[in-house]
Structures are given as structure tokens and as C-alpha cells.
Design an enzyme around this catalytic site. Structure first.
Site, PDB file in Angstrom:
ATOM      1  N   ASP A 112      -2.701  -7.943  -5.471  1.00 48.98           N
ATOM      2  CA  ASP A 112      -3.073  -6.723  -4.768  1.00 48.98           C
ATOM      3  C   ASP A 112      -3.440  -5.620  -5.750  1.00 48.98           C
ATOM      4  O   ASP A 112      -2.927  -5.577  -6.861  1.00 48.98           O
ATOM      5  CB  ASP A 112      -1.863  -6.276  -3.932  1.00 48.98           C
ATOM      6  CG  ASP A 112      -2.248  -5.344  -2.800  1.00 48.98           C
ATOM      7  OD1 ASP A 112      -3.450  -5.167  -2.570  1.00 48.98           O
ATOM      8  OD2 ASP A 112      -1.339  -4.807  -2.141  1.00 48.98           O
TER       9      ASP A 112
ATOM     10  N   HIS B 286      -4.878  -1.232  -5.519  1.00 53.38           N
ATOM     11  CA  HIS B 286      -5.428  -0.112  -4.772  1.00 53.38           C
ATOM     12  C   HIS B 286      -6.147   0.800  -5.737  1.00 53.38           C
ATOM     13  O   HIS B 286      -5.598   1.151  -6.777  1.00 53.38           O
ATOM     14  CB  HIS B 286      -4.323   0.634  -4.031  1.00 53.38           C
ATOM     15  CG  HIS B 286      -3.683  -0.209  -2.977  1.00 53.38           C
ATOM     16  ND1 HIS B 286      -2.545  -0.942  -3.214  1.00 53.38           N
ATOM     17  CD2 HIS B 286      -4.075  -0.498  -1.710  1.00 53.38           C
ATOM     18  CE1 HIS B 286      -2.251  -1.625  -2.118  1.00 53.38           C
ATOM     19  NE2 HIS B 286      -3.155  -1.386  -1.192  1.00 53.38           N
TER      20      HIS B 286
ATOM     21  N   LYS C  51     -15.036  -2.552   5.750  1.00 53.87           N
ATOM     22  CA  LYS C  51     -14.485  -3.493   4.774  1.00 53.87           C
ATOM     23  C   LYS C  51     -15.433  -4.645   4.508  1.00 53.87           C
ATOM     24  O   LYS C  51     -16.343  -4.926   5.297  1.00 53.87           O
ATOM     25  CB  LYS C  51     -13.149  -4.042   5.270  1.00 53.87           C
ATOM     26  CG  LYS C  51     -13.263  -4.833   6.557  1.00 53.87           C
ATOM     27  CD  LYS C  51     -11.953  -5.526   6.905  1.00 53.87           C
ATOM     28  CE  LYS C  51     -12.088  -6.272   8.213  1.00 53.87           C
ATOM     29  NZ  LYS C  51     -10.949  -7.064   8.583  1.00 53.87           N
TER      30      LYS C  51
ATOM     31  N   CYS D 261       0.793  -1.239   0.000  1.00 51.91           N
ATOM     32  CA  CYS D 261       0.000   0.000   0.000  1.00 51.91           C
ATOM     33  C   CYS D 261       0.827   1.292   0.000  1.00 51.91           C
ATOM     34  O   CYS D 261       0.599   2.156  -0.855  1.00 51.91           O
ATOM     35  CB  CYS D 261      -0.979   0.004   1.160  1.00 51.91           C
ATOM     36  SG  CYS D 261      -1.431  -1.618   1.774  1.00 51.91           S
TER      37      CYS D 261
ATOM     38  N   ARG E 110       6.346 -11.274   5.638  1.00 48.13           N
ATOM     39  CA  ARG E 110       5.903 -10.986   7.003  1.00 48.13           C
ATOM     40  C   ARG E 110       6.449 -12.069   7.911  1.00 48.13           C
ATOM     41  O   ARG E 110       6.408 -13.248   7.559  1.00 48.13           O
ATOM     42  CB  ARG E 110       4.370 -10.994   7.093  1.00 48.13           C
ATOM     43  CG  ARG E 110       3.740  -9.846   6.348  1.00 48.13           C
ATOM     44  CD  ARG E 110       2.242  -9.887   6.442  1.00 48.13           C
ATOM     45  NE  ARG E 110       1.674  -8.937   5.495  1.00 48.13           N
ATOM     46  CZ  ARG E 110       0.387  -8.854   5.182  1.00 48.13           C
ATOM     47  NH1 ARG E 110      -0.469  -9.674   5.753  1.00 48.13           N
ATOM     48  NH2 ARG E 110      -0.034  -7.971   4.306  1.00 48.13           N
TER      49      ARG E 110
ATOM     50  N   GLN F 150       0.763 -11.193  -3.275  1.00 54.55           N
ATOM     51  CA  GLN F 150      -0.664 -10.870  -3.283  1.00 54.55           C
ATOM     52  C   GLN F 150      -1.122 -10.490  -4.684  1.00 54.55           C
ATOM     53  O   GLN F 150      -0.357  -9.903  -5.443  1.00 54.55           O
ATOM     54  CB  GLN F 150      -0.929  -9.673  -2.363  1.00 54.55           C
ATOM     55  CG  GLN F 150      -0.589  -9.924  -0.914  1.00 54.55           C
ATOM     56  CD  GLN F 150      -0.732  -8.652  -0.098  1.00 54.55           C
ATOM     57  OE1 GLN F 150      -0.251  -7.596  -0.478  1.00 54.55           O
ATOM     58  NE2 GLN F 150      -1.398  -8.762   1.038  1.00 54.55           N
TER      59      GLN F 150
ATOM     60  N   HIS G  27      -8.338  -0.797  -0.752  1.00 49.57           N
ATOM     61  CA  HIS G  27      -7.418  -1.952  -0.833  1.00 49.57           C
ATOM     62  C   HIS G  27      -8.266  -3.145  -1.250  1.00 49.57           C
ATOM     63  O   HIS G  27      -9.311  -3.375  -0.644  1.00 49.57           O
ATOM     64  CB  HIS G  27      -6.816  -2.310   0.516  1.00 49.57           C
ATOM     65  CG  HIS G  27      -6.183  -1.179   1.265  1.00 49.57           C
ATOM     66  ND1 HIS G  27      -4.828  -1.015   1.342  1.00 49.57           N
ATOM     67  CD2 HIS G  27      -6.722  -0.166   1.990  1.00 49.57           C
ATOM     68  CE1 HIS G  27      -4.554   0.043   2.096  1.00 49.57           C
ATOM     69  NE2 HIS G  27      -5.687   0.580   2.502  1.00 49.57           N
TER      70      HIS G  27
END
Ligand SMILES: [Zn+2]
Ligand SMILES: [Zn+2]
Length: 648
Positions: free
Chosen positions: A393, A395, A475, A344, A373, A391, A521
Site C-alpha cells: 500500500d 498513499h 480511479k 489509509c 477484514r 497490502q 491510494h
């Protein structure tokens, strides 16, 4: 005595003396209900039948028919009953805590000897005795100091520590299951006989540190499962057996997909077969996202701590970050970087290049972002829980007015992707504002309303988790159900009013003034690693043809067929089918068995008859019969089946 008014679920009201217990209320309704009642809900909160009700309230009496409540109580009472059984068998064992978890409960014990399989059997038998004795459950409220003295006298050091951590002015609730006592918030069943004696099972023993801290004493944790009846327990145990057969770690080895090793815990070594699945899935996702108006970007893996400080991750997420120190140009001071745990903040950096206006919004930036992580070594599990993952991912930078349409088109994309990958059942959870949050109520109203309208507009069912949202925005979570009924949370769509503001993202609005965009996200698969693990288990290794890393083996029955075998392989490859020849001097049945273990979906067997007639004998994985077909037909069919669903 003062009267109070209780309102029942059907709207009826009835007066009782203040201090009436829920058990007495149940008895006043009917003796049958008094017997069957297991607990109550008073003003929406779980309530023990023995606790006094002091004021006007809404009340509902629960029986074992109320599944969620019943399961929670059964499992919770069983945790107490198990601890009692253990101390009756081995009085020297010290007890600690035993929470309810998914499908059951666990309890941590301090005992020098490890619990053996026979011990678990003995504990189960003892628990059944306690249940059959129908011992009453009693509760009292004590002064904190009295509880400390009590546990000191009983030599229960862990309980002493637990009570000492409670503020001095707070009262302590104590529970007794027959003669056996434990510290507990409650509520509990009325007596041990309300627990079904044939619907639980002790499953395993594992090490666990007191309070989860490795500097503390190591305890033994007994895991157990429990249900409302024997059929549910049986169904659960069958599901576990089925899950073990499908274990992606075992299939990963048999299909030669990947491995993990000590030197890089939680990071995947993809082998050619596994990487083929990964890349096929990635290519598919890339096409789907491009089609949905996303632009793909790539951002750095190693990023200076300064950015993480600005984004707030350094403060809130530092423990989960891998730190990379660099002695730059031999300077005395080391530069501290972190491997990105999420994409992000980097995406905001891309957004922040150049002035943005409302005409640029919504701006959808996607990245197959490689993140790291730190997870404790005990929590890692094959591909399902790793330290290094990628991911799917993206945005979306948007104005508040655009949240609803962005959310609706995201859900449409997610639904279509899940369908293509074989998952038609999924649940949506909407998490709303928590007590501690950023952003005005007006913004939250708008965002929550937008998410809700987007789901409603698509006519999908959903659940609301009141107060479960992040501090930065509401979310949606998407949980899919696999072939054996397990649920996996994969997709997410999160509104964020915080990060764009923290990192100075802006756009010039129609009014000519500067505004902060909302950041959305979102992910559909979650991570490629975990999703591939889920797919392997969902399909028990028999992946859809287009995703199967090895699609066709062309096997010679006699060596005179070898030349034709190679022609068939070449023709398949030319049409985009992953085909390989097996011309080893082995029996055809041996070849079929071996490729079945490798989960190859199609085997084409070729003998002299096939060579002469330009045919192939086709055998599909799991089928015992073979079909002799013209090779031209087979070639067309397999070439079509090899296409990803979005390309058909
Ligand atoms: Zn309890
Ligand atoms: Zn994000």
C-alpha cells in the site's frame, strides 16, 4: 397513429408507427435479420424484441454475432430453461432466483432431496429437449396484485415474497418460455431454439441461503457455464482443468509453502519455503518503491474506534472489521478498538504530524500494511481470498495539479513490476464520477482529465466505466492476464477528495492559505498473499529462479561424491544461491522425481566422473536431458539467475 423516427447505428433514420416492436423493425429491414435478431439496444438500454417503442430513439438490432449481448442473453435464457426443466422433472421443487454470473449462471432451488450428479445429467437432457422444441418466449406486463395472487395459487412462496417487495404501484413484467412462467425484467431471446444446445454445461451444486441470509432457509444452487458455441465451451472446460492442475492450494502443499487451519480461518501460516517467496517479493517491492521516491512507514494494527468513526469506516465498514475489546486498567468501561481493515486513516495521522507546505508535496508514504477484514467463511479461498493480508500500500498526498504526473509515474512503475514478475498483458479501466459523490464538478473534471492524460501520455489502451468511480474520486483498476488467460484485478490508483478533508489534512499553498491535499491510494500487487497465489498458478509452481524458494539441489549419485557435493553447495551459497545437498542413500532417479514434485528448478547430479573433472550434470525442471558442464561456468550462471530482475 403517431409516427416515430428511429435512428440506426449507421446514422440512417426511418419512420415507424408508435408502438412498433424491435422485432417488427428487424423484419422491416430484412427477413434474414428478423430471424437472426436476438435483442435490441434502444437509446443505449437493452431492449426485448417484443417490447413496443413509443418515441423517437436510437436503435441497434443485435444478433448472436454481438458477443457480449449474446452471451448475456444465452445465459439468462438458460437460467429460465433450467428452472423449467427442474420443475418438469420434479414439480414439487420451488423456484427462487437465477442470475447471470461470469461465464454462466446459477439458479437457487428449494428441494428436500439434494441434487445428485445423475440429476444434473437429467436436467441437462431435459433442457436440450426444451431448446430443440423452439418454444416461443412471450412477455406481458401485469398489475402487482395479480402477480401475487398468481404465485399464491401456484404455491411459489419465494416468488410471492419477491413480488411483495416491489412497490404496490409498480407493474410487473412476466415471461413465458413455452408454458413455463417466471418473473423477470427481461430482455429475452425470441424462442428457446436461439440458445445453442451444445454449448452449456451444469457444473456443480452448492448450498445457498435464501437472500444470502443464514437465518433463512437453505436452498440448493446449481452452477452452470454457457458460451456461444461448442469450441468456446471446450476451451473453457480445458482452462478449468488446467487451472485445477495449477491449484495453488495443492502446489502449496507439495512445495511446502503454507497451510491454513480452522483455528485461524483465512489467515496464512507461512512455512519456510513460502515465507522465502514472500520476503523475496517484499524486498524486491521495497527496492522498487524506494527507487520511485516512496518513504516507507509502519502504523499500528490495533486502533481505537474513535479514529474509525472519524474516518467514516465505523459507519460504512463496521461489518467487515475485527473488533478488539480491552478492559484497560480494570476500568468498568471497555475500550473498543478495531484491527485495521485498511491503512489509509493511519497514513493521514503520519501526514498530520507537523505543518506541511506545498514544498512537501507530493509526499509518498508506503507501508506493507497488515490488514484484517472479515469475509464470510464460504467466500474464502486459499491465498486468493483471506481475512488477514498485507497490502503493498501507499498513499501519495498531492496538489490537484500533481495528479497527472503522479499517475503517470505510478503506471510506469506498475508496468515495469508486472514485466519483471512475468505479466506483460494487463488492462486498464478508468472509473468516472458516480451520481452520489463528494467534491465539486471542477475537481472531478480535473482529476478525471489527469488520469486520462496520464494513460494517453504513456500510449496505453484503456476502457472507461462511466459512473463506476467511488463516491470520493475517480480511479484506475489494473487487471492482468495469466498464462491460462484468466484475468486478475491487482493494481489500483484512486483519487480521494474525501478522507484528507474528513481527517483534517492540510498544507500551506504558495498563496499562503491552507488547502486540503488530494490523497492518492495506490497498490501494484494488491496483497502479497493473493499475488503469490496468482504467481504460483501462473507458473504452475515453476517460479522464476530468483523467486524459487529452493533453487538448487546438489545430489550425490554415489556416496564417494559426498565431499564434493558439500563443496559445491558451499560455493553456491557463498554466491547467494539457495542450494542444498541431497546425499541420502537413494537412487538418483528417485531423488530427481522427488525434487521435481517440490518444483526445484535445478538439480546438479554428481558422480565420480564429475568429481574427477570438477564438473556437474545439470538438469532443469521439466527437462529430460542433462548437460555436463564445468562447475565454474554453472556457478556464475546460477549466481546471476538468482538475482532479482532489478539487480541484474
Ligand atoms: Zn429472465
Ligand atoms: Zn488507502
Amino acid at each position: 397513429m403517431a409516427q416515430i423516427s428511429l435512428t440506426f447505428p449507421d446514422g440512417n433514420k426511418r419512420d415507424f408507427a408508435s408502438g412498433v416492436t424491435a422485432a417488427e423493425v428487424a423484419a422491416a429491414i430484412s427477413p434474414g435479420l428478423a430471424k437472426k435478431a436476438v435483442s435490441a439496444l434502444v437509446d443505449g438500454a437493452p431492449f426485448d424484441l417484443q417490447w413496443p417503442i413509443e418515441g423517437d430513439a436510437r436503435i441497434a438490432i443485435h444478433t448472436l454475432q454481438d458477443e457480449a449481448v449474446a452471451l448475456e442473453l444465452i445465459r439468462h435464457d438458460l437460467a429460465h430453461i433450467m428452472a423449467r426443466a427442474v420443475q418438469e422433472l420434479w414439480p414439487e421443487v420451488k423456484v427462487t432466483i437465477g442470475p447471470v454470473i461470469k461465464d454462466g449462471w446459477y439458479y437457487d432451488f428449494d428441494r428436500a432431496e439434494p441434487f445428485s450428479a445423475e440429476d444434473l445429467g437429467a436436467i441437462e437432457a431435459k433442457m436440450k429437449q426444451i431448446i430443440n422444441a423452439r418454444d416461443p418466449v412471450k412477455t406481458e406486463v401485469w398489475e402487482r396484485d395479480a402477480a401475487i395472487a398468481f404465485y399464491k395459487a401456484k404455491d411459489e412462496p419465494f416468488k410471492v415474497e419477491l413480488v411483495e417487495a416491489i412497490p404496490a404501484d409498480q407493474k410487473i413484467r412476466m415471461y413465458w418460455h413455452g408454458p413455463w412462467q417466471d418473473l423477470c425484467r427481461g430482455p429475452h431471446l425470441q424462442h428457446t431454439g436461439q440458445v445453442p444446445a451444445d454449448s452449456f454445461k451444469l457444473m456443480s451444486v452448492a448450498g445457498a441461503y435464501w437472500r444470502g441470509d443464514s437465518r433463512n432457509k437453505q436452498l440448493q444452487r446449481i452452477y452452470a457455464v454457457a458460451f456461444r458455441n461448442r469450441e468456446d465451451l471446450k476451451a473453457h472446460l480445458t482452462m478449468l482443468e488446467e487451472a485445477a492442475k495449477r491449484d495453488h492450494r495443492r502446489l502449496g502443499k507439495e512445495m511446502e509453502l503454507f497451510h491454513l487451519q480452522e483455528e485461524a480461518p483465512g489467515m496464512v501460516f507461512w512455512h519456510p519455503n513460502g515465507w522465502l517467496i514472500y520476503r523475496t517479493l517484499e524486498d524486491y517491492m521495497r527496492r522498487r518503491q524506494r527507487g520511485a521516491g516512496y518513504q516507507e512507514i509502519r502504523t499500528p494494527q490495533v486502533v481505537d474506534r474513535v479514529l474509525w468513526e472519524r474516518s467514516g469506516h465505523w459507519e460504512a465498514y463496521r461489518e467487515n472489521m475485527f473488533i478488539v475489546e480491552v478492559d484497560e486498567d480494570g476500568a468498568k468501561e471497555k475500550r473498543i478498538n478495531a484491527l485495521k481493515p485498511m491503512n489509509c486513516p493511519c497514513h493521514v495521522q503520519v501526514y498530520n504530524q507537523g505543518l506541511k507546505s506545498y514544498r512537501n508535496l507530493p509526499l509518498r508514504l508506503a507501508e506493507f500494511g497488515s490488514c484484517h477484514r472479515y469475509e464470510s467463511s464460504g467466500s474464502m479461498h486459499g491465498l486468493m481470498r483471506v481475512r488477514g493480508f498485507t497490502q503493498d500500500d501507499a498513499h501519495i498526498f498531492a496538489t490537484p495539479d500533481q495528479i497527472e504526473t503522479e499517475c503517470a509515474s505510478f503506471i510506469a512503475l506498475l508496468t515495469s513490476v508486472y514485466h519483471d514478475l512475468g505479466f506483460d498483458r494487463f488492462e486498464i479501466k478508468l472509473s468516472t464520477r458516480p451520481d452520489v459523490r463528494v467534491g465539486s464538478d471542477e475537481v472531478w473534471d480535473k482529476a478525471e482529465g489527469a488520469l486520462e492524460q496520464a494513460i494517453n501520455g504513456l500510449g496505453l489502451p484503456y476502457q472507461i466505466a462511466e459512473g463506476d468511480g467511488s463516491f470520493y474520486g475517480p480511479k484506475l483498476d489494473f487487471k492482468l492476464t495469466d498464462a491460462i488467460g484468466r484475468e486478475w484485478q491487482c493494481g489500483t490508483f484512486q483519487c480521494d477528495f474525501n478522507l484528507p478533508d474528513r481527517l483534517g489534512a492540510e498544507y500551506v499553498g504558495e498563496d499562503g492559505a491552507k488547502h486540503t491535499p488530494v490523497m492518492l491510494h495506490r497498490a501494484i500487487l494488491g496483497s502479497f498473499e493473493r499475488f503469490i497465489g496468482i504467481m504460483i498458478e501462473n507458473y504452475a509452481g515453476r517460479l522464476p529462479f530468483w523467486l524459487a524458494p529452493r533453487q538448487v539441489v546438489v545430489a550425490a549419485i554415489v556416496s564417494d561424491a559426498d565431499a564434493y557435493v558439500h563443496q559445491v553447495v558451499a560455493a553456491l551459497k557463498a554466491r547467494g544461491v539457495r542450494a542444498e545437498a541431497d546425499v541420502r542413500n537413494e537412487k538418483i532417479n528417485y531423488k530427481v522425481r522427488e525434487h521435481s514434485v517440490g518444483k526445484v528448478p535445478v538439480i546438479l547430479a554428481i558422480g565420480m566422473k564429475e568429481v574427477e573433472e570438477r564438473t556437474v550434470s545439470l538438469r532443469r525442471l521439466g527437462d529430460t536431458k542433462t548437460e555436463t558442464l564445468s562447475f565454474d561456468t554453472v556457478l556464475d550462471d546460477l549466481a546471476t539467475a538468482a538475482l532479482a530482475p532489478d539487480l541484474v
